[in-house]
Design a protein around this motif. Sequence first.
Motif, PDB file in Angstrom:
ATOM      1  N   ASN A 249      33.714  83.429  71.857  1.00 20.13           N
ATOM      2  CA  ASN A 249      32.658  82.449  71.625  1.00 20.13           C
ATOM      3  C   ASN A 249      31.542  83.040  70.802  1.00 20.13           C
ATOM      4  O   ASN A 249      31.474  84.254  70.581  1.00 20.13           O
ATOM      5  N   GLN A 250      30.650  82.187  70.361  1.00 16.81           N
ATOM      6  CA  GLN A 250      29.428  82.643  69.736  1.00 16.81           C
ATOM      7  C   GLN A 250      28.526  83.222  70.815  1.00 16.81           C
ATOM      8  O   GLN A 250      28.585  82.806  71.977  1.00 16.81           O
ATOM      9  N   PRO A 251      27.670  84.193  70.480  1.00 18.83           N
ATOM     10  CA  PRO A 251      26.781  84.785  71.487  1.00 18.83           C
ATOM     11  C   PRO A 251      25.976  83.725  72.228  1.00 18.83           C
ATOM     12  O   PRO A 251      25.383  82.829  71.628  1.00 18.83           O
ATOM     13  N   GLY A 252      25.972  83.818  73.559  1.00  9.92           N
ATOM     14  CA  GLY A 252      25.205  82.908  74.387  1.00  9.92           C
ATOM     15  C   GLY A 252      25.893  81.597  74.723  1.00  9.92           C
ATOM     16  O   GLY A 252      25.393  80.812  75.527  1.00  9.92           O
ATOM     17  N   ARG A 253      27.054  81.345  74.139  1.00 10.80           N
ATOM     18  CA  ARG A 253      27.728  80.060  74.351  1.00 10.80           C
ATOM     19  C   ARG A 253      28.837  80.136  75.395  1.00 10.80           C
ATOM     20  O   ARG A 253      29.094  79.170  76.100  1.00 10.80           O
ATOM     21  N   GLY A 254      29.487  81.261  75.513  1.00 11.01           N
ATOM     22  CA  GLY A 254      30.676  81.355  76.344  1.00 11.01           C
ATOM     23  C   GLY A 254      30.398  81.212  77.829  1.00 11.01           C
ATOM     24  O   GLY A 254      29.419  81.757  78.347  1.00 11.01           O
ATOM     25  N   GLN A 255      31.259  80.500  78.524  1.00  6.95           N
ATOM     26  CA  GLN A 255      31.103  80.258  79.953  1.00  6.95           C
ATOM     27  C   GLN A 255      32.310  80.729  80.763  1.00  6.95           C
ATOM     28  O   GLN A 255      32.358  80.513  81.972  1.00  6.95           O
ATOM     29  N   ILE A 256      33.290  81.324  80.104  1.00  4.84           N
ATOM     30  CA  ILE A 256      34.496  81.741  80.812  1.00  4.84           C
ATOM     31  C   ILE A 256      34.168  82.954  81.680  1.00  4.84           C
ATOM     32  O   ILE A 256      33.597  83.940  81.208  1.00  4.84           O
ATOM     33  N   SER A 257      34.513  82.867  82.952  1.00  6.05           N
ATOM     34  CA  SER A 257      34.129  83.897  83.905  1.00  6.05           C
ATOM     35  C   SER A 257      35.370  84.485  84.582  1.00  6.05           C
ATOM     36  O   SER A 257      36.488  84.319  84.112  1.00  6.05           O
ATOM     37  N   GLY A 258      35.133  85.158  85.712  1.00  2.91           N
ATOM     38  CA  GLY A 258      36.248  85.781  86.414  1.00  2.91           C
ATOM     39  C   GLY A 258      36.627  87.110  85.794  1.00  2.91           C
ATOM     40  O   GLY A 258      35.887  87.682  84.992  1.00  2.91           O
ATOM     41  N   VAL A 259      37.785  87.601  86.154  1.00  2.00           N
ATOM     42  CA  VAL A 259      38.244  88.915  85.699  1.00  2.00           C
ATOM     43  C   VAL A 259      39.363  88.751  84.676  1.00  2.00           C
ATOM     44  O   VAL A 259      39.928  87.672  84.503  1.00  2.00           O
ATOM     45  N   ILE A 260      39.659  89.838  83.993  1.00  2.00           N
ATOM     46  CA  ILE A 260      40.835  89.863  83.122  1.00  2.00           C
ATOM     47  C   ILE A 260      42.044  90.056  84.023  1.00  2.00           C
ATOM     48  O   ILE A 260      42.197  91.113  84.649  1.00  2.00           O
ATOM     49  N   PRO A 261      42.912  89.056  84.166  1.00  2.00           N
ATOM     50  CA  PRO A 261      43.995  89.165  85.151  1.00  2.00           C
ATOM     51  C   PRO A 261      44.995  90.251  84.782  1.00  2.00           C
ATOM     52  O   PRO A 261      45.385  90.399  83.615  1.00  2.00           O
ATOM     53  N   ALA A 262      45.413  91.008  85.782  1.00  2.00           N
ATOM     54  CA  ALA A 262      46.399  92.064  85.551  1.00  2.00           C
ATOM     55  C   ALA A 262      47.722  91.489  85.080  1.00  2.00           C
ATOM     56  O   ALA A 262      48.519  92.192  84.445  1.00  2.00           O
ATOM     57  N   SER A 263      47.949  90.207  85.357  1.00  2.00           N
ATOM     58  CA  SER A 263      49.200  89.576  84.908  1.00  2.00           C
ATOM     59  C   SER A 263      49.321  89.572  83.390  1.00  2.00           C
ATOM     60  O   SER A 263      50.426  89.443  82.853  1.00  2.00           O
ATOM     61  N   LEU A 264      48.191  89.728  82.692  1.00  2.00           N
ATOM     62  CA  LEU A 264      48.238  89.814  81.230  1.00  2.00           C
ATOM     63  C   LEU A 264      49.132  90.961  80.782  1.00  2.00           C
ATOM     64  O   LEU A 264      49.750  90.900  79.713  1.00  2.00           O
ATOM     65  N   CYS A 265      49.224  91.995  81.596  1.00  2.00           N
ATOM     66  CA  CYS A 265      49.980  93.189  81.214  1.00  2.00           C
ATOM     67  C   CYS A 265      51.478  92.932  81.100  1.00  2.00           C
ATOM     68  O   CYS A 265      52.213  93.781  80.576  1.00  2.00           O
ATOM     69  N   THR A 266      51.930  91.800  81.602  1.00  2.44           N
ATOM     70  CA  THR A 266      53.356  91.481  81.497  1.00  2.44           C
ATOM     71  C   THR A 266      53.695  90.771  80.193  1.00  2.44           C
ATOM     72  O   THR A 266      54.871  90.578  79.889  1.00  2.44           O
ATOM     73  N   VAL A 267      52.667  90.406  79.420  1.00  2.00           N
ATOM     74  CA  VAL A 267      52.893  89.668  78.162  1.00  2.00           C
ATOM     75  C   VAL A 267      53.062  90.698  77.049  1.00  2.00           C
ATOM     76  O   VAL A 267      52.177  90.920  76.221  1.00  2.00           O
ATOM     77  N   THR A 268      54.193  91.342  77.016  1.00  2.00           N
ATOM     78  CA  THR A 268      54.388  92.495  76.134  1.00  2.00           C
ATOM     79  C   THR A 268      54.475  92.134  74.661  1.00  2.00           C
ATOM     80  O   THR A 268      54.418  93.017  73.807  1.00  2.00           O
ATOM     81  N   SER A 269      54.598  90.847  74.355  1.00  2.00           N
ATOM     82  CA  SER A 269      54.672  90.433  72.956  1.00  2.00           C
ATOM     83  C   SER A 269      53.302  90.317  72.302  1.00  2.00           C
ATOM     84  O   SER A 269      53.195  90.230  71.080  1.00  2.00           O
ATOM     85  N   ILE A 270      52.234  90.339  73.091  1.00  5.89           N
ATOM     86  CA  ILE A 270      50.912  90.009  72.568  1.00  5.89           C
ATOM     87  C   ILE A 270      50.422  91.060  71.580  1.00  5.89           C
ATOM     88  O   ILE A 270      50.598  92.263  71.771  1.00  5.89           O
TER      89      ILE A 270
END
Length: 401
Positions: free
Chosen positions: A168-189
């Motif tokens: 997002n642009q600075p000050g606009r983003g609202q996405i919260s929480g953590v970076i999910p560890a499940s991301l590590c299974t997306v080996t194509s990224i």
Amino acid sequence: VGLSCWGPGSSYANPQEATILMTLYSATGGPSWRFKLGWGDAYAPLAPCNWFGVSCDADGRVVELRLPNNNLVGNIPYSFTQLYRLVTLDLASNSLAGSIETSFGSLSNYLRTVSLGDNLLSGSVPFVFFSGSLPNLTTISLYNNNFTGSLPISIGFYVGAVNIDLSNQPGRGQISGVIPASLCTVTSIQSIKLSNNRLRGSIPACISQLTNLTTIAIDNNNIVGSLPPSLATMPALRTFQASNNSITSTFPTALCYTQAIQFLYLENNLLNGGLPTDCFHNSSISRVTLASNRLTGRLPASDLRGRVESGTFYNNSLCSSPQPSYCSGSTISCGPLLSCVMAVNNSYTIESTSSMYNFSVLTNDISLVGDIIVLTSVTQPPRGCSAVIVGGNRVLFTPSR
């Protein structure tokens, strides 16, 4: 007009899909679109494959819809999800609002690219794009919107992902929480951009499993914890951006010797400890920012001039004044650095070299720009300098220690 997408196949789309497209036209202020050749034309109601931004396959089914920066205003209609052979959807840089319906999951098993960035979309981060219901989807570009909530844990089911952009642009983003560890299974990224949000927690240690990842952008969040030393050994990683967080750890020595990362941005964190004197000497690092941390000791020695084009280290306690005994008399030669800002609240001597031609003191920063070489703690301007540039400062030359 410079941009048009004419269908390579049939000129006549499926009649139902022609109706669906006209629903989009009506719902998003079609008469006010910037480009709308063919849309709403009474003489071409059955030929949407020749309308601006539309491409069809040989059967007359819509496979691409590209209408970026085209003044679309309003909500994406529900019926739009019935374009079952759609491969590419690009509606970026418009004024589309509302939430992304779960019905998008029925769009198409063909869908590969969704580009809805720079709009006014809201609601939760669209689960539908990270659920595995679109098995061929490789690129999700949703930057600069108004999404809220956390990143879906189900992102691990998105096994074909190549590019994810929720920045997002600075000050606009609202996405919260953590970076999910499940991301590590997306080996194509290959690229994940989450800058300027409200993410918290630490960087998953398992991120080193993503051997195809070239870009990580998590700057301007609330990330804490340590930097995984394994970042240095990720074979494809070229850019790591994590400035303006609260990362607290000693600087991983392994990053000094990485042979993959070229751009390392860690400004304004809580990194502590010292840097090896040969840090970045024989590494792949081209640009590094470590300003405004809690680093101590000496700056990397003269061999920093190896490949580094830009280095930023100010607002640390590197050879602070008065110089600690282990920094006394130290000499730093930056050689042909192309752009380097080093020195607010630091004090050290930079050895003059044949490449320097300017002496610059700008707002109490010691800086190197172009082949500018800057010296401090000397009795006179350095030899070989053709000019002294002063920006809002009184320049005093003091004897070397």
